[in-house]
Write a protein that holds these residues in place. Structure first.
Motif, PDB file in Angstrom:
ATOM      1  N   ASP A   1       0.839  -1.200   0.000  1.00  0.00           N
ATOM      2  CA  ASP A   1       0.000   0.000   0.000  1.00  0.00           C
ATOM      3  C   ASP A   1       0.872   1.247   0.000  1.00  0.00           C
ATOM      4  N   TRP A   2       1.962   1.213   0.760  1.00  0.00           N
ATOM      5  CA  TRP A   2       2.903   2.339   0.785  1.00  0.00           C
ATOM      6  C   TRP A   2       3.451   2.601  -0.619  1.00  0.00           C
ATOM      7  N   GLU A   3       3.847   1.556  -1.313  1.00  0.00           N
ATOM      8  CA  GLU A   3       4.407   1.713  -2.658  1.00  0.00           C
ATOM      9  C   GLU A   3       3.357   2.238  -3.639  1.00  0.00           C
ATOM     10  N   ASP A   4       2.132   1.741  -3.528  1.00  0.00           N
ATOM     11  CA  ASP A   4       1.068   2.149  -4.453  1.00  0.00           C
ATOM     12  C   ASP A   4       0.668   3.607  -4.269  1.00  0.00           C
ATOM     13  N   ARG A   5       0.870   4.171  -3.076  1.00  0.00           N
ATOM     14  CA  ARG A   5       0.367   5.508  -2.772  1.00  0.00           C
ATOM     15  C   ARG A   5       1.479   6.552  -2.654  1.00  0.00           C
ATOM     16  N   GLN A   6       2.597   6.322  -3.288  1.00  0.00           N
ATOM     17  CA  GLN A   6       3.694   7.280  -3.186  1.00  0.00           C
ATOM     18  C   GLN A   6       3.357   8.621  -3.832  1.00  0.00           C
ATOM     19  N   ALA A   7       2.520   8.625  -4.860  1.00  0.00           N
ATOM     20  CA  ALA A   7       2.110   9.888  -5.476  1.00  0.00           C
ATOM     21  C   ALA A   7       1.185  10.634  -4.518  1.00  0.00           C
ATOM     22  N   PRO A   8       1.437  11.925  -4.251  1.00  0.00           N
ATOM     23  CA  PRO A   8       0.615  12.668  -3.282  1.00  0.00           C
ATOM     24  C   PRO A   8      -0.812  12.880  -3.798  1.00  0.00           C
ATOM     25  N   ASN A   9      -1.760  12.925  -2.843  1.00  0.00           N
ATOM     26  CA  ASN A   9      -3.174  13.140  -3.155  1.00  0.00           C
ATOM     27  C   ASN A   9      -3.729  14.148  -2.144  1.00  0.00           C
ATOM     28  N   PRO A  10      -3.543  15.449  -2.409  1.00  0.00           N
ATOM     29  CA  PRO A  10      -3.955  16.465  -1.427  1.00  0.00           C
ATOM     30  C   PRO A  10      -5.433  16.410  -1.065  1.00  0.00           C
ATOM     31  N   GLU A  11      -6.313  16.187  -2.020  1.00  0.00           N
ATOM     32  CA  GLU A  11      -7.743  16.206  -1.735  1.00  0.00           C
ATOM     33  C   GLU A  11      -8.133  15.053  -0.813  1.00  0.00           C
ATOM     34  N   ARG A  12      -7.589  13.883  -1.045  1.00  0.00           N
ATOM     35  CA  ARG A  12      -7.853  12.746  -0.160  1.00  0.00           C
ATOM     36  C   ARG A  12      -7.390  13.054   1.259  1.00  0.00           C
ATOM     37  N   LEU A  13      -6.198  13.646   1.376  1.00  0.00           N
ATOM     38  CA  LEU A  13      -5.660  13.950   2.697  1.00  0.00           C
ATOM     39  C   LEU A  13      -6.496  15.024   3.388  1.00  0.00           C
ATOM     40  N   ARG A  14      -6.963  16.018   2.640  1.00  0.00           N
ATOM     41  CA  ARG A  14      -7.787  17.070   3.231  1.00  0.00           C
ATOM     42  C   ARG A  14      -9.057  16.471   3.842  1.00  0.00           C
ATOM     43  N   ILE A  15      -9.681  15.559   3.145  1.00  0.00           N
ATOM     44  CA  ILE A  15     -10.916  14.945   3.639  1.00  0.00           C
ATOM     45  C   ILE A  15     -10.637  14.094   4.872  1.00  0.00           C
ATOM     46  N   ARG A  16      -9.571  13.322   4.836  1.00  0.00           N
ATOM     47  CA  ARG A  16      -9.255  12.442   5.977  1.00  0.00           C
ATOM     48  C   ARG A  16      -8.897  13.247   7.226  1.00  0.00           C
ATOM     49  N   LEU A  17      -8.148  14.338   7.051  1.00  0.00           N
ATOM     50  CA  LEU A  17      -7.734  15.136   8.207  1.00  0.00           C
ATOM     51  C   LEU A  17      -8.884  15.929   8.818  1.00  0.00           C
ATOM     52  N   ALA A  18      -9.863  16.310   8.009  1.00  0.00           N
ATOM     53  CA  ALA A  18     -10.946  17.173   8.484  1.00  0.00           C
ATOM     54  C   ALA A  18     -11.677  16.571   9.669  1.00  0.00           C
ATOM     55  N   ALA A  19     -11.765  15.260   9.721  1.00  0.00           N
ATOM     56  CA  ALA A  19     -12.477  14.606  10.821  1.00  0.00           C
ATOM     57  C   ALA A  19     -11.806  14.831  12.166  1.00  0.00           C
ATOM     58  N   PHE A  20     -10.527  15.200  12.157  1.00  0.00           N
ATOM     59  CA  PHE A  20      -9.776  15.357  13.411  1.00  0.00           C
ATOM     60  C   PHE A  20      -9.652  16.812  13.842  1.00  0.00           C
ATOM     61  N   ALA A  21     -10.216  17.731  13.079  1.00  0.00           N
ATOM     62  CA  ALA A  21     -10.077  19.161  13.386  1.00  0.00           C
ATOM     63  C   ALA A  21     -10.520  19.523  14.799  1.00  0.00           C
ATOM     64  N   PRO A  22     -11.598  18.934  15.361  1.00  0.00           N
ATOM     65  CA  PRO A  22     -12.004  19.323  16.718  1.00  0.00           C
ATOM     66  C   PRO A  22     -10.939  19.067  17.792  1.00  0.00           C
ATOM     67  N   ALA A  23      -9.988  18.183  17.525  1.00  0.00           N
ATOM     68  CA  ALA A  23      -8.945  17.873  18.508  1.00  0.00           C
ATOM     69  C   ALA A  23      -7.718  18.756  18.367  1.00  0.00           C
ATOM     70  N   PHE A  24      -7.739  19.685  17.413  1.00  0.00           N
ATOM     71  CA  PHE A  24      -6.518  20.434  17.130  1.00  0.00           C
ATOM     72  C   PHE A  24      -6.716  21.944  17.258  1.00  0.00           C
ATOM     73  N   GLU A  25      -7.533  22.343  18.224  1.00  0.00           N
ATOM     74  CA  GLU A  25      -7.619  23.753  18.601  1.00  0.00           C
ATOM     75  C   GLU A  25      -6.491  24.075  19.585  1.00  0.00           C
ATOM     76  N   LEU A  26      -5.761  25.140  19.318  1.00  0.00           N
ATOM     77  CA  LEU A  26      -4.676  25.511  20.231  1.00  0.00           C
ATOM     78  C   LEU A  26      -5.210  26.201  21.481  1.00  0.00           C
ATOM     79  N   LEU A  27      -6.262  27.007  21.360  1.00  0.00           N
ATOM     80  CA  LEU A  27      -6.855  27.731  22.477  1.00  0.00           C
ATOM     81  C   LEU A  27      -8.352  27.435  22.537  1.00  0.00           C
ATOM     82  N   GLY A  28      -9.050  28.047  23.475  1.00  0.00           N
ATOM     83  CA  GLY A  28     -10.491  27.864  23.571  1.00  0.00           C
ATOM     84  C   GLY A  28     -10.901  27.113  24.825  1.00  0.00           C
ATOM     85  N   ASP A  29     -12.209  26.924  24.982  1.00  0.00           N
ATOM     86  CA  ASP A  29     -12.751  26.312  26.197  1.00  0.00           C
ATOM     87  C   ASP A  29     -12.796  24.786  26.134  1.00  0.00           C
TER      88      ASP A  29
END
Length: 488
Positions: free
Chosen positions: A66-94
């Motif tokens: 899988d590592w070899e097959d996915r060496q070409a970058p895919n920004p849109e795929r990564l953007r979608i996958r990372l978006a689910a974790f955004a609530p855990a990555f606030e630097l400040l706030g309540d």
């Protein structure tokens, strides 16, 4: 204002043309990017590890194919996958804050520069570099916080080290094809993580309760997001102005950071993380990293072991980086690139023997300087200089070994040349430091220096225990010691 480390553009990067950009993490998959552009090298390395950690969290390769097959970058795929974790990555706030105590902390407010490992302050490394940063931008505070949590040094009672030990060395593979290839070369295999895998999304179980945190699986997400320290950032507007720190964070036990080499004091012992030494990151750092360890007491980092399974002989360099520490004091930052060596076993063994001989003779030089009355930083510097001044000779030997099979005559010639270079360099360093003005010293001091000089020469002739071991390592015949005739 806050900062979301997933959604916002906050990471400074250089592209291949040298232009500066601010990117959001999903844009790491832009093939035109080359290297982080923070004002400090330790933050550059922390940034690479942070981005690799996000890959491991959101979209890791399942296995080497899988590592070899996915060496070409895919920004849109990564953007979608990372978006689910955004609530855990606030630097400040309540709500939950990135790498900070869930629910907040109260207590004394310390300067924001507490987040830098080389700044003076309670729980940090005590150096002369305090007072440099009155406050920090939100991006700089976020990156410094990540660097501290993943490299935390020994800092006094209840101030725990990172899961790779205080100030551990980072070992990163660099195929030399830009940022994406660097990140993809180092990301561990695994299943995508969940928000609950991140330690700041749960209550800290204080270490003073006796609790320890063991890895739930091989190479879990938390290995790249370890959080041994309890911090809470204070901000005014867009600047972090202070930090609250409390002792007794998470005590990690049985973890191995995927970018850290480890060593055993003897077979069967618990692996300990390799730490940088002050000075040049030359060949003495290579054993167990760029070179294998035949005794298997030095364990290669997980990412490096993984590379041989994935890349199947593709060339790469190793980046060695990290703070050299003296107890809790940061004394030097190591950053160097070394080649990942792929030689036949006999040639590699000779290089390992050359390193062992250099280590033994550096001990002989250290002892001779001590005997001559040279101590402290001067003695340490001269010992380090021995390695620096013989680096090119080591690299020349590597070139010869890479160019041809290792015949016996080549092996012996290289071994004797290496011995001669070490001897010439060590004797010159000793003599330049202690011989000027020798005649003006008291006779007792002159005798001590003469004895130390003679003993150093004897080491390089193979007559001392250290010299004999060095001859053995290089495959050279020890000299025959004639027995004294008994008196009639």
């Amino acid at each position: 204002m806050s900062l979301n480390l997933i959604n916002d553009s906050w990471i400074p990067m250089r592209d291949r043309d040298g232009n500066l950009r601010l990117i959001a993490p999903w844009q790491m998959a832009d093939s035109d990017l080359s290297w982080p552009a923070w004002p400090r090298p330790d933050l550059d390395i922390a940034c690479i590890e942070f981005l690799t950690g996000l890959l491991r969290l959101a979209d890791p390769p399942a296995h080497s194919d899988d590592w070899e097959d996915r060496q070409a970058p895919n920004p849109e795929r990564l953007r979608i996958r990372l978006a689910a974790f955004a609530p855990a990555f606030e630097l400040l706030g309540d709500g939950p804050r990135f790498m900070q105590e869930l629910g907040g902390l109260t207590g004394d407010i310390r300067p924001a520069e507490l987040l830098f490992l080389d700044s003076g302050g309670e729980g940090g490394a005590f150096t002369v570099h305090a007072g440099r940063y009155s406050d920090l931008s939100l991006p700089a505070a976020a990156m410094a916080l990540y660097a501290m949590q993943t490299q935390a040094p020994s800092g006094g009672r209840g101030m725990l080290t990172s899961l790779r030990g205080g100030g551990g060395m980072s070992v990163l593979l660099d195929p030399g094809k830009g940022l994406w290839s660097l990140l993809w070369a180092n990301v561990p295999d695994g299943r995508p993580g969940q928000i609950s895998d991140l330690p700041w999304m749960r209550r800290t179980i204080p270490s003073d309760s006796g609790a320890v945190h063991v890895p739930p699986e091989p190479q879990p997400v938390e290995a790249l997001f370890g959080m041994p320290r309890r911090y809470w950032l204070l901000a005014e507007g867009e600047r972090v102005t202070g930090v609250i720190q409390r002792p007794s964070g998470t005590r990690y036990q049985g973890w191995q950071h995927p970018f850290a080499g480890h060593y055993l004091t003897k077979a069967g012992d618990e692996p300990l993380p390799v730490r940088p030494r002050p000075g040049h990151g030359g060949y003495r750092h290579w054993q167990g990293l760029a070179l294998r360890d035949p005794e298997q007491l030095r364990l290669r980092p997980y990412n490096l072991a993984q590379w041989f399974d994935r890349a199947r002989g593709e060339p790469a360099d190793l980046i060695l980086a990290g703070w050299a520490m003296s107890n809790a004091k940061a004394v030097d930052y190591l950053f160097s690139k070394v080649p990942l060596i792929d030689l036949d076993p006999q040639a590699e063994q000779l290089l390992i023997a050359m390193i062992e001989a250099a280590n033994l003779f550096s001990q002989s030089l250290y002892g001779a300087l001590t005997g001559a009355g040279i101590e402290g930083e001067t003695r340490d510097l001269l010992r380090e200089t021995l390695y620096v001044q013989t680096q090119s000779g080591f690299e020349q030997a590597l070139s010869q070994l890479s160019a041809a099979p290792l015949a016996e005559e080549i092996r012996e010639t290289l071994a004797r040349s290496w011995l001669a270079l070490l001897r010439k360099t060590a004797m010159a360093l000793f003599e330049a430091r202690v011989l000027p003005g020798l005649g003006d010293l008291p006779m007792d001091d002159q005798k001590k220096i003469a004895d130390a000089h003679r003993n150093l020469g004897a080491a390089f002739a193979g007559y001392t225990p250290q010299g004999g071991k060095a001859f053995d390592a290089l495959g050279l015949q020890r000299p025959v010691v004639k027995k004294k005739k008994e008196a009639a």
